[in-house]
Design an enzyme around this catalytic site. Structure first.
Site, PDB file in Angstrom:
ATOM      1  N   HIS A 270      11.069   9.056   5.299  1.00  0.00           N
ATOM      2  CA  HIS A 270      10.748   7.731   5.838  1.00  0.00           C
ATOM      3  C   HIS A 270       9.919   7.824   7.122  1.00  0.00           C
ATOM      4  CE1 HIS A 270      13.559   6.548   2.874  1.00  0.00           C
ATOM      5  NE2 HIS A 270      14.638   6.433   3.626  1.00  0.00           N
ATOM      6  N   GLU A 271      10.340   8.700   8.013  1.00  0.00           N
ATOM      7  CA  GLU A 271       9.653   8.836   9.299  1.00  0.00           C
ATOM      8  C   GLU A 271       8.205   9.275   9.095  1.00  0.00           C
ATOM      9  OE1 GLU A 271      14.067   9.773   9.874  1.00  0.00           O
ATOM     10  OE2 GLU A 271      12.530  10.253   8.405  1.00  0.00           O
TER      11      GLU A 271
ATOM     12  N   VAL B 242      -9.204  -3.827   9.513  1.00  0.00           N
ATOM     13  CA  VAL B 242      -8.977  -3.114   8.261  1.00  0.00           C
ATOM     14  C   VAL B 242      -9.258  -4.091   7.117  1.00  0.00           C
ATOM     15  CG1 VAL B 242      -6.479  -3.592   8.119  1.00  0.00           C
ATOM     16  CG2 VAL B 242      -7.425  -1.588   6.966  1.00  0.00           C
ATOM     17  N   GLU B 243      -9.939  -3.625   6.098  1.00  0.00           N
ATOM     18  CA  GLU B 243     -10.213  -4.456   4.927  1.00  0.00           C
ATOM     19  C   GLU B 243      -8.942  -4.474   4.089  1.00  0.00           C
ATOM     20  OE1 GLU B 243     -10.801  -6.089   1.531  1.00  0.00           O
ATOM     21  OE2 GLU B 243     -10.753  -3.901   1.325  1.00  0.00           O
ATOM     22  N   SER B 244      -8.448  -5.670   3.789  1.00  0.00           N
ATOM     23  CA  SER B 244      -7.098  -5.811   3.239  1.00  0.00           C
ATOM     24  C   SER B 244      -6.922  -5.222   1.839  1.00  0.00           C
ATOM     25  CB  SER B 244      -6.649  -7.268   3.265  1.00  0.00           C
ATOM     26  OG  SER B 244      -7.515  -8.075   2.499  1.00  0.00           O
TER      27      SER B 244
ATOM     28  N   ASP C 136      12.117   5.410  -2.795  1.00  0.00           N
ATOM     29  CA  ASP C 136      12.552   4.798  -1.544  1.00  0.00           C
ATOM     30  C   ASP C 136      11.758   3.514  -1.376  1.00  0.00           C
ATOM     31  OD1 ASP C 136      14.418   6.734  -0.611  1.00  0.00           O
ATOM     32  OD2 ASP C 136      12.771   8.024  -0.002  1.00  0.00           O
TER      33      ASP C 136
ATOM     34  N   CYS D  67      11.467  10.161  -2.381  1.00  0.00           N
ATOM     35  CA  CYS D  67      12.210  11.122  -1.577  1.00  0.00           C
ATOM     36  C   CYS D  67      11.659  12.513  -1.900  1.00  0.00           C
ATOM     37  CB  CYS D  67      13.698  11.059  -1.895  1.00  0.00           C
ATOM     38  SG  CYS D  67      14.669  12.361  -1.083  1.00  0.00           S
TER      39      CYS D  67
END
Length: 153
Positions: free
Chosen positions: A92-93, A73-75, A58, A51
């Site tokens: 969060h957003e 995307v390479e994991s 969070d 936060c």
């Protein structure tokens, strides 16, 4: 903006966890099935950030869906990138959209969506959803499989 790399400099190598998203490197590899429309899904059930006001952790379940075009995307790089948010302070957003926009920027997918299902703090869950538009016609698009928060009832 996150660093990007074409190839796999982190895969198979001992890599220190990046301390922040700015220090992380997202890597991409060629899509061997570029002519196909298919969905790739990553689920991160233990995503954490801080936060920006209180510094408290969070927690979220992230579900990332995309229809690749030229790149995947390479994991391992994605795992390290997501882990770099552990000490990052943002709402969060902001976290959810930043992750989505960073991935879209390096992958240029045909379609992308992210669902950020944040666990309640102060009794209020915050769910954040973002996509690049409508999914391609005929795509098998499973539900993200996360039930709405119902409390302890």
């Amino acid at each position: 903006m996150v660093k990007t790399h074409t190839g796999t400099s982190q895969l198979g190598a001992s890599v220190a966890a990046p301390a922040s998203p700015e220090e992380a490197t997202l890597e991409r590899v060629p899509n061997p099935h570029r002519s196909e429309h298919y969905l790739a899904r990553f689920t991160a059930p233990e995503f954490t950030s801080l936060c920006p006001v209180t510094g408290q952790p969070d927690f979220a379940l992230l579900v990332i869906d995309y229809v690749p075009d030229e790149w995947l995307v390479e994991s391992k790089s994605l795992k390290l990138y997501l882990g770099s948010f552990r000490n990052h302070g943002a709402f969060h957003e902001d976290c959810t959209l930043r992750i989505g926009k960073d991935l879209v920027a390096i992958l240029s997918p045909r379609w992308f969506r992210i669902g950020g299902y944040w666990y309640p703090r102060g009794g209020i869950p915050i769910d954040v959803f973002w996509s690049t538009g409508e999914p391609p016609a005929g795509l098998w698009l499973p539900d993200q499989g996360v039930p709405p928060y119902r409390g302890r009832g």
